[in-house]
Design a protein around this motif. Structure first.
Motif, PDB file in Angstrom:
ATOM      1  N   ASP A 265      -4.290   2.967  -9.650  1.00 27.78           N
ATOM      2  CA  ASP A 265      -5.603   3.537  -9.335  1.00 27.78           C
ATOM      3  C   ASP A 265      -5.954   4.591 -10.371  1.00 27.78           C
ATOM      4  O   ASP A 265      -6.130   5.771 -10.082  1.00 27.78           O
TER       5      ASP A 265
ATOM      6  N   PRO B 180       3.070   4.214  -1.542  1.00 27.53           N
ATOM      7  CA  PRO B 180       3.234   4.761  -2.893  1.00 27.53           C
ATOM      8  C   PRO B 180       4.605   4.463  -3.494  1.00 27.53           C
ATOM      9  O   PRO B 180       5.611   4.416  -2.779  1.00 27.53           O
TER      10      PRO B 180
ATOM     11  N   THR C 167       0.823   2.285  -6.156  1.00 32.06           N
ATOM     12  CA  THR C 167       1.350   1.791  -4.879  1.00 32.06           C
ATOM     13  C   THR C 167       1.908   0.393  -5.066  1.00 32.06           C
ATOM     14  O   THR C 167       1.551  -0.334  -6.000  1.00 32.06           O
TER      15      THR C 167
ATOM     16  N   GLY D 126       0.782  -1.224   0.000  1.00 31.75           N
ATOM     17  CA  GLY D 126       0.000   0.000   0.000  1.00 31.75           C
ATOM     18  C   GLY D 126       0.812   1.271   0.000  1.00 31.75           C
ATOM     19  O   GLY D 126       0.248   2.377  -0.085  1.00 31.75           O
TER      20      GLY D 126
ATOM     21  N   THR E  24      -1.419   7.963  -4.397  1.00 34.13           N
ATOM     22  CA  THR E  24      -2.102   6.657  -4.425  1.00 34.13           C
ATOM     23  C   THR E  24      -2.385   6.159  -5.826  1.00 34.13           C
ATOM     24  O   THR E  24      -2.921   5.064  -5.993  1.00 34.13           O
TER      25      THR E  24
END
Length: 633
Positions: free
Chosen positions: A447, A398, A429, A396, A426
């Protein structure tokens, strides 16, 4: 059995009534026990693997167990008629390859009176299976002196169906000293599992023997078969009989390996699910058709295990009637040829790995070093573990712009991280998530999305050799990906990987738009995979389309071109819509290769949404067995 049976001291009439919907669970476990340990348990040998005689394939993830209940009315003094059973056995022999039948288990009461003549005729009939389908038989109360347990001594049944009968079968692993209890190890789905065939009335000594077998095969899932196990009420709900309760308390509940217990003796068929001491389900089934026309006509039930789908498909039929011309079947034969009600033809989903995790946990494959996955012709290979990524953080965390993913092929096609538009940290990541067959146990979480456009990409440098590679002798492009669940937002036509540049600048005229790049792998609004390529030699745009990709699970994707045409694979399976159009090479323009997006008009909109793992490009067509995950699955 008789029409009435003692159930906990009460005499209850067993009327014919509707069959109950049944469920069965099965799977297989891990490697076989060493020969020395097996010998110490009174068992020997190891089961044969792979496709053998008569076409059985022990490595296939799809195989079947045949279950044959009480045949006693077919071997009843001078009214005996073995032909229905012969027909059933011929059916199993003939269908062994097609149905991949691993084994047949008889549930006892082979004969009506257990006389030498009845036993002799039954034993001769069973020889139809010899050399083809291995099997087990256990004594029912009609086959022996039902007033005594397995320490009863010699009998006509033991002479015919004792341990000597099974010694030449590759599945046989031993018997109790008295000879009335046997164990058999099967191979299916590339794994081994155990059938424990127990006498109608097992003694304390027999229970100790059975426990010893389980102790010496601690990783094998177990199917326990016996004659008297459970009975069903008029609604089909089953409960343990007196003897079944003794087996439950003395053997089943304390051994998590036993996941399925099968019995005959009573009718109608029924089932229950009990919870063992480990908190797991044990499926208890009654299978018996002797109350039906022609004493059941040696009706057989097939449990077809599909370890890929995680499903058991069950069907029940009478091969003796099935083999007849439909126009010549009698009315009762016609209505008995196949049982298609919910009790006898159904499917059930099984969580194989979860159910057996307590005694046979699935050991995930270890990461493979880069050197192990660099076949001849490898042009580029990227992975996102410490071997391939310059900066690896926590799950998680970056991955910053400018971080480099090394080309582990040594050809200088390193990738550099860059965010699109005003995307925040984000947008990309690091993740420890990965496909179970992926060489590196790491991935990148993208994302990307629309409105406002956002995302991140990894691109080769301006002078990287991959930018201008034409692949005229063919290519294989592989990657792993996972789509989020739930799959939220508008991600239509997001790119997975591509080369930058306009196909119009390469002189191509056939495509949807000259502004498309010369090669890209994308996802449609329906989550169909789209691979579109503008070949180096042809003025064409052959495009492959997959089915709708699932969400929430890792997949292996492969694009394979042999210099003539392109085939796309998902999890090692060729998709349907691969064009036959000629396609030689890729019309690259010397511009960067990209993971995480696709350009239009030489601009990036949205980025990819999901996880991407190891990615490899080879200058040549690989077969599925040579993919990053062998077979791609």
């Amino acid at each position: 059995m008789d029409r009435t049976e003692d159930r906990g001291g009460q005499r209850t009439r067993l009327d014919r009534r509707a069959l109950l919907q049944t469920a069965v669970a099965a799977a297989a476990a891990v490697a076989a026990v060493a020969a020395a340990a097996a010998a110490a348990a009174g068992v020997a040998g190891a089961p044969a693997a792979g496709r053998g005689r008569h076409g059985y394939d022990g490595e296939s993830p799809r195989f079947a167990l045949a279950v044959l209940p009480d045949t006693q009315y077919l071997f009843d003094a001078d009214s005996a008629d073995p032909e229905p059973l012969r027909a059933t056995f011929r059916y199993l022999v003939g269908e062994r390859r097609e149905a991949n039948i691993a084994f047949m288990a008889h549930l006892g009461d082979v004969t009506e009176h257990g006389t030498a003549d009845e036993i002799r005729l039954a034993a001769a009939t069973f020889r139809t299976l010899h050399g083809t389908v291995p099997y087990s038989v256990l004594a029912g109360n009609h086959d022996i002196d039902g007033s005594r347990d397995d320490q009863r001594g010699d009998s006509a049944y033991l002479d015919a169906f004792g341990p000597e009968r099974y010694r030449r079968m590759p599945t046989f692993r031993g018997a109790s000293d008295d000879g009335y209890n046997t164990c058999h190890v099967l191979r299916g789905g590339g794994r081994e599992w155990l059938v424990l065939a127990l006498d109608w009335r097992i003694s304390d000594r027999g229970l100790r023997w059975a426990q010893g077998v389980l102790d010496r095969f601690p990783e094998l899932p177990v199917i326990l078969t016996t004659h008297d196990l459970a009975w069903a009420d008029e609604d089909g709900a089953a409960e343990l009989s007196g003897h079944g309760r003794r087996l439950w308390d003395g053997l089943i509940r304390g051994n998590d390996q036993i996941f399925l217990a099968l019995g005959g003796h009573y009718w109608p068929p029924g089932r229950t699910v009990l919870t063992n001491d480990a908190g797991n389900d044990v499926h208890v089934h009654i299978t018996n058709y002797q109350d039906r026309y022609y004493g059941g006509a040696a009706m057989i039930r097939l449990y077809a295990f599909d370890l890929v789908r995680g499903v058991i498909d069950v069907e029940t039929c009478a091969p003796w009637f099935l083999a007849r011309d439909p126009d010549r079947r009698s009315p009762l034969a016609a209505e008995t040829v196949e049982l298609t009600g919910p009790a006898d033809r159904f499917s059930m989903e099984i969580g194989f790995a979860e159910r057996f995790a307590g005694f046979a946990p699935v050991v995930p494959p270890r990461p493979r070093p880069p050197a192990a996955v660099l076949p001849r012709g490898t042009v580029a290979y990227w992975r996102f573990d410490p071997a391939g990524l310059a900066a690896v953080g926590r799950d998680g965390e970056p991955v910053a712009d400018g971080v480099r993913a090394r080309d582990l092929s040594g050809n200088g096609n390193d990738l550099t991280v860059r965010r699109l538009h005003d995307s925040g940290p984000t947008a990309l990541t690091w993740s420890d998530g990965h496909h179970e067959g992926q060489p590196a146990h790491a991935s990148l979480r993208f994302d990307g999305g629309k409105g406002p456009d956002r995302g991140a990409i990894l691109t080769t440098a301006a002078g990287a050799p991959l930018n201008s590679e034409k692949f005229t002798s063919g290519y294989t492009i592989e990657t792993y990906l996972k789509l989020p669940e739930p799959f939220e937002g508008d991600h239509a036509w997001m790119g997975i990987l591509s080369w930058e540049g306009r196909n119009g600048d390469a002189g191509k005229t056939t495509g949807w738009s000259p502004e498309e790049p010369t090669c890209s792998l994308n996802l449609s609004p329906e989550r169909f995979l789209q691979f579109v390529v503008y070949p180096h030699r042809q003025d064409a745009d052959p495009t492959s389309w997959s089915h709708a990709l699932p969400v929430g699970r890792w997949m292996h994707l492969a694009v394979v071109n042999d210099g003539r045409r392109t085939v796309v694979y998902v999890d090692g399976s060729k998709i349907a819509r691969n064009p036959a159009q000629r396609s030689t090479g890729i019309a690259t323009l010397g511009k960067p290769f990209v993971i995480g997006a696709t350009q239009f008009e030489e601009k990036y909109g949205q980025g990819f949404y999901g996880w991407i793992g190891d990615t490899r490009i080879v200058a040549g067509a690989l077969s599925p067995r040579d993919f990053l995950t062998p077979g791609g699955s």
